[in-house]
Design an enzyme around this catalytic site. Structure first.
Site, mmCIF file in Angstrom:
data_model
loop_
_atom_site.group_PDB
_atom_site.id
_atom_site.type_symbol
_atom_site.label_atom_id
_atom_site.label_comp_id
_atom_site.label_asym_id
_atom_site.label_seq_id
_atom_site.Cartn_x
_atom_site.Cartn_y
_atom_site.Cartn_z
ATOM 1 N N GLU A 21 0.840 -1.206 0.000
ATOM 2 C CA GLU A 21 0.000 0.000 0.000
ATOM 3 C C GLU A 21 0.871 1.251 0.000
ATOM 4 O OE1 GLU A 21 -1.442 1.843 3.487
ATOM 5 O OE2 GLU A 21 -1.169 0.046 4.710
ATOM 6 N N LYS A 153 -4.048 -1.885 13.953
ATOM 7 C CA LYS A 153 -3.251 -0.906 14.681
ATOM 8 C C LYS A 153 -3.645 -0.828 16.159
ATOM 9 C CE LYS A 153 -4.561 1.413 11.461
ATOM 10 N NZ LYS A 153 -5.098 2.519 10.660
HETATM 11 N N1 PSU Z 1 -1.063 1.109 9.566
HETATM 12 C C1 PSU Z 1 0.041 1.851 9.775
HETATM 13 N N2 PSU Z 1 0.143 3.032 9.175
HETATM 14 C C2 PSU Z 1 -0.833 3.491 8.353
HETATM 15 C C3 PSU Z 1 -1.999 2.725 8.124
HETATM 16 C C4 PSU Z 1 -2.061 1.531 8.748
HETATM 17 O O1 PSU Z 1 0.934 1.454 10.506
HETATM 18 O O2 PSU Z 1 -0.673 4.578 7.819
HETATM 19 C C5 PSU Z 1 -3.067 3.205 7.172
HETATM 20 C C6 PSU Z 1 -3.468 2.057 6.246
HETATM 21 O O3 PSU Z 1 -3.401 2.514 4.933
HETATM 22 C C7 PSU Z 1 -4.885 1.737 6.662
HETATM 23 C C8 PSU Z 1 -5.376 3.097 7.058
HETATM 24 O O4 PSU Z 1 -5.641 1.170 5.631
HETATM 25 O O5 PSU Z 1 -4.268 3.612 7.796
HETATM 26 C C9 PSU Z 1 -6.648 3.067 7.843
HETATM 27 O O6 PSU Z 1 -7.182 4.341 7.900
HETATM 28 P P1 PSU Z 1 -8.693 4.551 8.391
HETATM 29 O O7 PSU Z 1 -8.682 4.157 9.837
HETATM 30 O O8 PSU Z 1 -8.958 6.028 8.184
HETATM 31 O O9 PSU Z 1 -9.538 3.676 7.535
#
Ligand code: PSU
Ligand code: MN
Length: 304
Positions: A21, A153
């Site tokens: 990603e 996370k």
């Molecule tokens: N995990 C990390 N760093 C990130 C992300 C995940 O360690 O930047 C990113 C990924 O791209 C994940 C996104 O899909 O955060 C999720 O964001 P949200 O909670 O807004 O869906």
């Protein structure tokens, strides 16, 4: 979809390709760590014998792999929007630079025919009502890709995220672990229902998942390397403080995750970054091995 020459060649020979990603590079990790993350992940996939493909919308063009000048723009993070699955079409129509989240990358994988994807941690159910739930979960439920990660996370409500994955029909397989990892930390105390120990076993389970008509993803989780993993208590403490800071600052929507990750980095004096980089590399290596196992099985099937 536009592909770099190296990725085009990998497809042409039926080789193993692993999606990576781009949101973790353009919105997650800060410079200079995002550059290191990209380099280490790509090298780890290559060392496993597979070809890495960073997914992104490049000036409106859905792309597999970034040319060097495009990668520089994404690492500089200026003018690069965060693109979840629902944002892909708009980014294309507006000819924007868009870095794909897990949800956005899954959709790109389905379009491109990529079966294996490595990331750090997926999004999930955020803590405290009103519940913010990442679009990653619903995309996992309907996109057939193996996603290798270190769990969700640490900033999330992990028990709730695991429950939602169950409801959505997404298997969560521990790679050499019986427990959901805590992203920065090894342990969470949340037990999994499946553990597999080799890339070949994961490839077998994946083919069976598909043969049974399951149309969603399979999540493969492994803990961060033990030498850099953070103690659970330190992560919890930093997370609670970061959440309070985010709510005091009135951060909302897609800005929440990047804010929390940056805040935790400060509160752990950078130890979270060391762990983050190592787990990204570790996950990319395993994804590469799984993709190779799948490619070998395809060749064997074609030869018999
Ligand atoms: N995990 C990390 N760093 C990130 C992300 C995940 O360690 O930047 C990113 C990924 O791209 C994940 C996104 O899909 O955060 C999720 O964001 P949200 O909670 O807004 O869906
Ligand atoms: Mn959200």
């Amino acid at each position: 979809m536009r592909r770099t020459a190296v990725i085009e060649a990998a497809f042409a020979r039926g080789g193993a390709v692993v999606a990576l990603e781009s949101s973790v590079l353009a919105q997650g990790l800060l410079p200079p760590h995002n550059r290191e993350a990209a380099a280490r992940m790509m090298a780890a996939v290559e060392a496993a014998g597979a070809t890495p493909a960073i997914t992104a919308i490049v000036r409106g063009v859905p792309s597999l792999g970034l040319e060097p000048d495009d990668l520089e723009r994404f690492l500089a993070r200026t003018g690069v929007r965060k693109v979840s699955a629902r944002d892909l079409g708009i980014a294309v129509a507006q000819q924007a630079d868009g870095a794909t989240t897990v949800a956005g990358t899954l959709t790109m994988c389905a379009l491109a025919g990529i079966e294996v994807f490595a990331t750090g941690g997926i999004g999930g159910v955020h803590r405290d009502a009103p519940f913010d739930e990442s679009a990653d979960l619903v995309e996992l439920s309907r996109t057939p890709v193996i996603v290798v990660c270190a769990g969700a996370k640490s900033i999330l409500d992990l028990p709730a995220t695991l429950e939602r994955l169950e409801t959505l029909g997404v298997p969560v397989v521990g790679y050499r672990t019986r427990e959901l990892p805590g992203f920065f930390s090894v342990h969470t105390g949340l037990m999994l229902t499946a553990t597999l120990d080799t890339p070949a076993q994961i490839a077998d389970a994946w083919r069976a998942h598909r043969a049974m008509g399951c149309r969603g993803a399979m999540l493969v989780v492994q803990p961060p390397p033990a030498d850099v993993a953070l103690p659970e208590a330190l992560v919890d403490e930093a997370t609670v403080a970061a959440l309070a800071a985010a709510s005091a600052a009135g951060v909302r929507g897609g800005a929440v995750t990047p804010f929390l990750l940056a805040d935790i980095q400060q509160r752990t004096a950078g130890r979270s970054v060391t762990a983050n980089l190592a787990l990204l590399e570790h996950n990319a290596a395993l994804a590469g091995q799984i993709a190779v196992a799948l490619a070998v099985a395809r060749f064997d099937a074609a030869a018999t």
